[in-house]
Design a protein around this motif. Structure first.
Motif, PDB file in Angstrom:
ATOM      1  N   GLN A 206       0.810  -0.875   0.138  1.00 58.20           N
ATOM      2  CA  GLN A 206      -0.299   0.142  -0.217  1.00 58.20           C
ATOM      3  C   GLN A 206       1.102   1.686  -0.277  1.00 58.20           C
ATOM      4  N   ILE A 207       0.697   2.144  -0.721  1.00 58.31           N
ATOM      5  CA  ILE A 207       1.721   3.452  -0.478  1.00 58.31           C
ATOM      6  C   ILE A 207      -0.121   4.802  -0.383  1.00 58.31           C
ATOM      7  N   MET A 208       0.552   6.036  -0.170  1.00 57.76           N
ATOM      8  CA  MET A 208      -0.124   6.901  -0.421  1.00 57.76           C
ATOM      9  C   MET A 208       0.614   8.141  -0.814  1.00 57.76           C
ATOM     10  N   LEU A 219      -7.048   3.805 -12.831  1.00 57.71           N
ATOM     11  CA  LEU A 219      -5.303   3.006 -13.427  1.00 57.71           C
ATOM     12  C   LEU A 219      -6.215   2.623 -14.715  1.00 57.71           C
ATOM     13  N   SER A 220      -4.122   2.689 -14.759  1.00 61.09           N
ATOM     14  CA  SER A 220      -4.026   1.534 -15.787  1.00 61.09           C
ATOM     15  C   SER A 220      -2.772   0.879 -15.744  1.00 61.09           C
ATOM     16  N   VAL A 221      -2.843  -0.798 -16.286  1.00 60.35           N
ATOM     17  CA  VAL A 221      -2.405  -1.128 -15.922  1.00 60.35           C
ATOM     18  C   VAL A 221      -0.586  -1.505 -17.048  1.00 60.35           C
ATOM     19  N   HIS A 222       0.243  -1.818 -16.845  1.00 62.94           N
ATOM     20  CA  HIS A 222       1.190  -1.968 -18.211  1.00 62.94           C
ATOM     21  C   HIS A 222       1.286  -3.330 -17.650  1.00 62.94           C
ATOM     22  N   SER A 223       1.766  -4.327 -18.820  1.00 63.47           N
ATOM     23  CA  SER A 223       2.021  -6.078 -18.546  1.00 63.47           C
ATOM     24  C   SER A 223       3.545  -6.158 -17.893  1.00 63.47           C
ATOM     25  N   ASP A 224       4.268  -5.038 -17.350  1.00 61.61           N
ATOM     26  CA  ASP A 224       5.506  -5.554 -17.009  1.00 61.61           C
ATOM     27  C   ASP A 224       4.946  -4.547 -15.434  1.00 61.61           C
ATOM     28  N   GLY A 225       4.125  -4.610 -14.905  1.00 65.32           N
ATOM     29  CA  GLY A 225       3.588  -4.477 -13.678  1.00 65.32           C
ATOM     30  C   GLY A 225       3.597  -3.369 -13.629  1.00 65.32           C
ATOM     31  N   THR A 226       3.514  -2.644 -14.535  1.00 69.56           N
ATOM     32  CA  THR A 226       3.678  -0.522 -13.873  1.00 69.56           C
ATOM     33  C   THR A 226       1.875  -0.324 -13.538  1.00 69.56           C
ATOM     34  N   GLY A 250       7.262  -1.937  -4.118  1.00 66.26           N
ATOM     35  CA  GLY A 250       7.816  -1.608  -3.448  1.00 66.26           C
ATOM     36  C   GLY A 250       8.996  -0.820  -3.460  1.00 66.26           C
ATOM     37  N   ARG A 251       7.981   0.315  -4.650  1.00 68.40           N
ATOM     38  CA  ARG A 251       9.010   1.176  -4.744  1.00 68.40           C
ATOM     39  C   ARG A 251       8.192   2.987  -4.498  1.00 68.40           C
ATOM     40  N   GLU A 252       8.573   3.750  -4.745  1.00 62.40           N
ATOM     41  CA  GLU A 252       7.963   5.059  -4.999  1.00 62.40           C
ATOM     42  C   GLU A 252       7.168   5.607  -5.976  1.00 62.40           C
ATOM     43  N   MET A 253       6.166   6.505  -5.241  1.00 67.03           N
ATOM     44  CA  MET A 253       5.701   6.868  -6.751  1.00 67.03           C
ATOM     45  C   MET A 253       6.527   7.500  -7.283  1.00 67.03           C
ATOM     46  N   ALA A 254       6.144   8.122  -8.876  1.00 67.81           N
ATOM     47  CA  ALA A 254       6.829   8.544  -9.800  1.00 67.81           C
ATOM     48  C   ALA A 254       5.623   9.888 -10.174  1.00 67.81           C
TER      49      ALA A 254
END
Length: 350
Positions: A206-208, A219-226, A250-254
């Motif tokens: 979860q990220i805020m 939302l939109s989802v790409h095949s690489d999980g982005t 697992g990463r920060e939002m850009a």
């Protein structure tokens, strides 16, 4: 009729008849809700060339729709705080099922199938308790509701299937109640989030957003999980921060762009087919901005009043407007077609 459908479904399952496909519904590449000139509401199939492949009546204003991964079935959802969702056979307009949200809940306008098409997940509001819920419906049992789980936040709007068959949910953080319509009840304390869950509702990540007035909506989802995230600012729009995000677990939002240019509002978001670009629309500012996902720079801006629906196209993007236009990006803006329709917020690719 129900027994006849069940008999035919059994024959299809047994291999006596081939299962219908989207080709049997005119091979649309997109679907969208719309309003006709006389005020009726419809669900429309759109070809890659921007022509109409089918037009089916809806019982009220639709917001978004979701399409079955194989069968020519589409679920059209009522706009918040609507309580209906209609499953249509897009070959002939037959209503296959009508989904009614349970007492104390209403739909939020979005849903998604699992990869097999056997389950449907819907975003819902438990308005008495101010909590988001995800409804679970068994497609193989005639869209029977078989459960629900927490959305892990308040105001779940969009929901998408991830490449690993988990779910990602846009919790907008805004509490509403049908008795007060679309009034926002908790702006001072709202806490939007992006939640990743299993199909059983187990929270995985979860990220805020860094600023709690940035309501995560689409939302939109790409095949690489982005995951591409479109947000709406619940404050002074002239001071809106960036409202377009790219995120991986697992990463920060850009963050991309400037929210004030979009009048604090992203209405729809989409990846290009190859994932190298992301487009965000703002009907309030009349813009579709297209960014590079590699260096996060602005590539192109399409300016058109009330532009909102967005989806990947052969090269670039296709977009719809509330004035009936279907546009494509690429080397400049090209008008594919204009209908005597007011397209609603979302253009859903098949």
């Amino acid at each position: 009729m129900a027994s006849r459908r069940g008999f035919l479904a059994g024959l299809i399952a047994a291999g006596v008849f081939p299962a219908p496909t989207w080709a049997d519904a005119g091979a649309p590449k997109y679907i969208s809700a719309a309003r006709t000139a006389d005020g009726a509401y419809v669900l429309v199939g759109v070809s890659m060339e921007g022509t109409e492949t089918f037009r089916l009546p809806l019982p009220g204003r639709g917001h978004a729709a979701t399409a079955h991964p194989r069968l020519p079935h589409a679920v059209a959802f009522a706009r918040r705080p609507g309580r209906f969702a209609v499953v249509l056979d897009c070959r002939d307009g037959t209503t296959l099922a009508t989904l009614d949200s349970p007492v104390g809940l209403h739909f939020y306008g979005h849903g998604t199938y699992d990869a097999s098409g056997g389950l449907l997940f819907t975003t819902e509001n438990d308005f008495e308790n101010g909590q988001g819920r995800i409804g679970v419906w068994d497609v193989t049992k005639g869209y029977k509701r078989i459960g629900e789980f927490s959305s892990q936040g308040i105001g779940p709007h969009d929901i998408r299937l991830m490449p690993d068959d988990t779910l990602v949910i846009a919790n907008g953080g805004i509490d509403t109640h049908p008795e007060t319509g679309r009034q926002k009840l908790n702006l001072a304390t709202m806490q939007p989030n992006l939640s990743y869950v299993t199909q059983n509702g187990e929270l995985l990540d979860q990220i805020m957003p860094s600023q709690h007035h940035a309501s995560i909506r689409h939302l939109s989802v790409h095949s690489d999980g982005t995951v591409a995230v479109g947000m709406q600012w619940q404050g002074d729009t002239s001071r809106a921060p960036a409202l377009i995000g790219l995120h991986k677990r697992g990463r920060e939002m850009a963050l991309l762009g400037a929210g004030d240019v979009l009048d604090g509002y992203v209405g729809s978001i989409a990846f290009s087919n190859d994932g190298t670009q992301v487009a965000a629309t703002s009907p309030r500012s009349g813009q579709m901005q297209i960014f590079s996902t590699r260096d996060r720079t602005l590539i192109q801006t399409l300016t058109q009043p009330d532009i909102c629906g967005a989806a990947p196209f052969t090269a670039g993007f296709i977009a719809t407007t509330g004035q009936g236009q279907i546009l494509s990006s690429g080397k400049g803006t090209r008008e594919l077609n204009t209908f005597d329709l007011a397209w609603d917020n979302h253009l859903v690719p098949l």
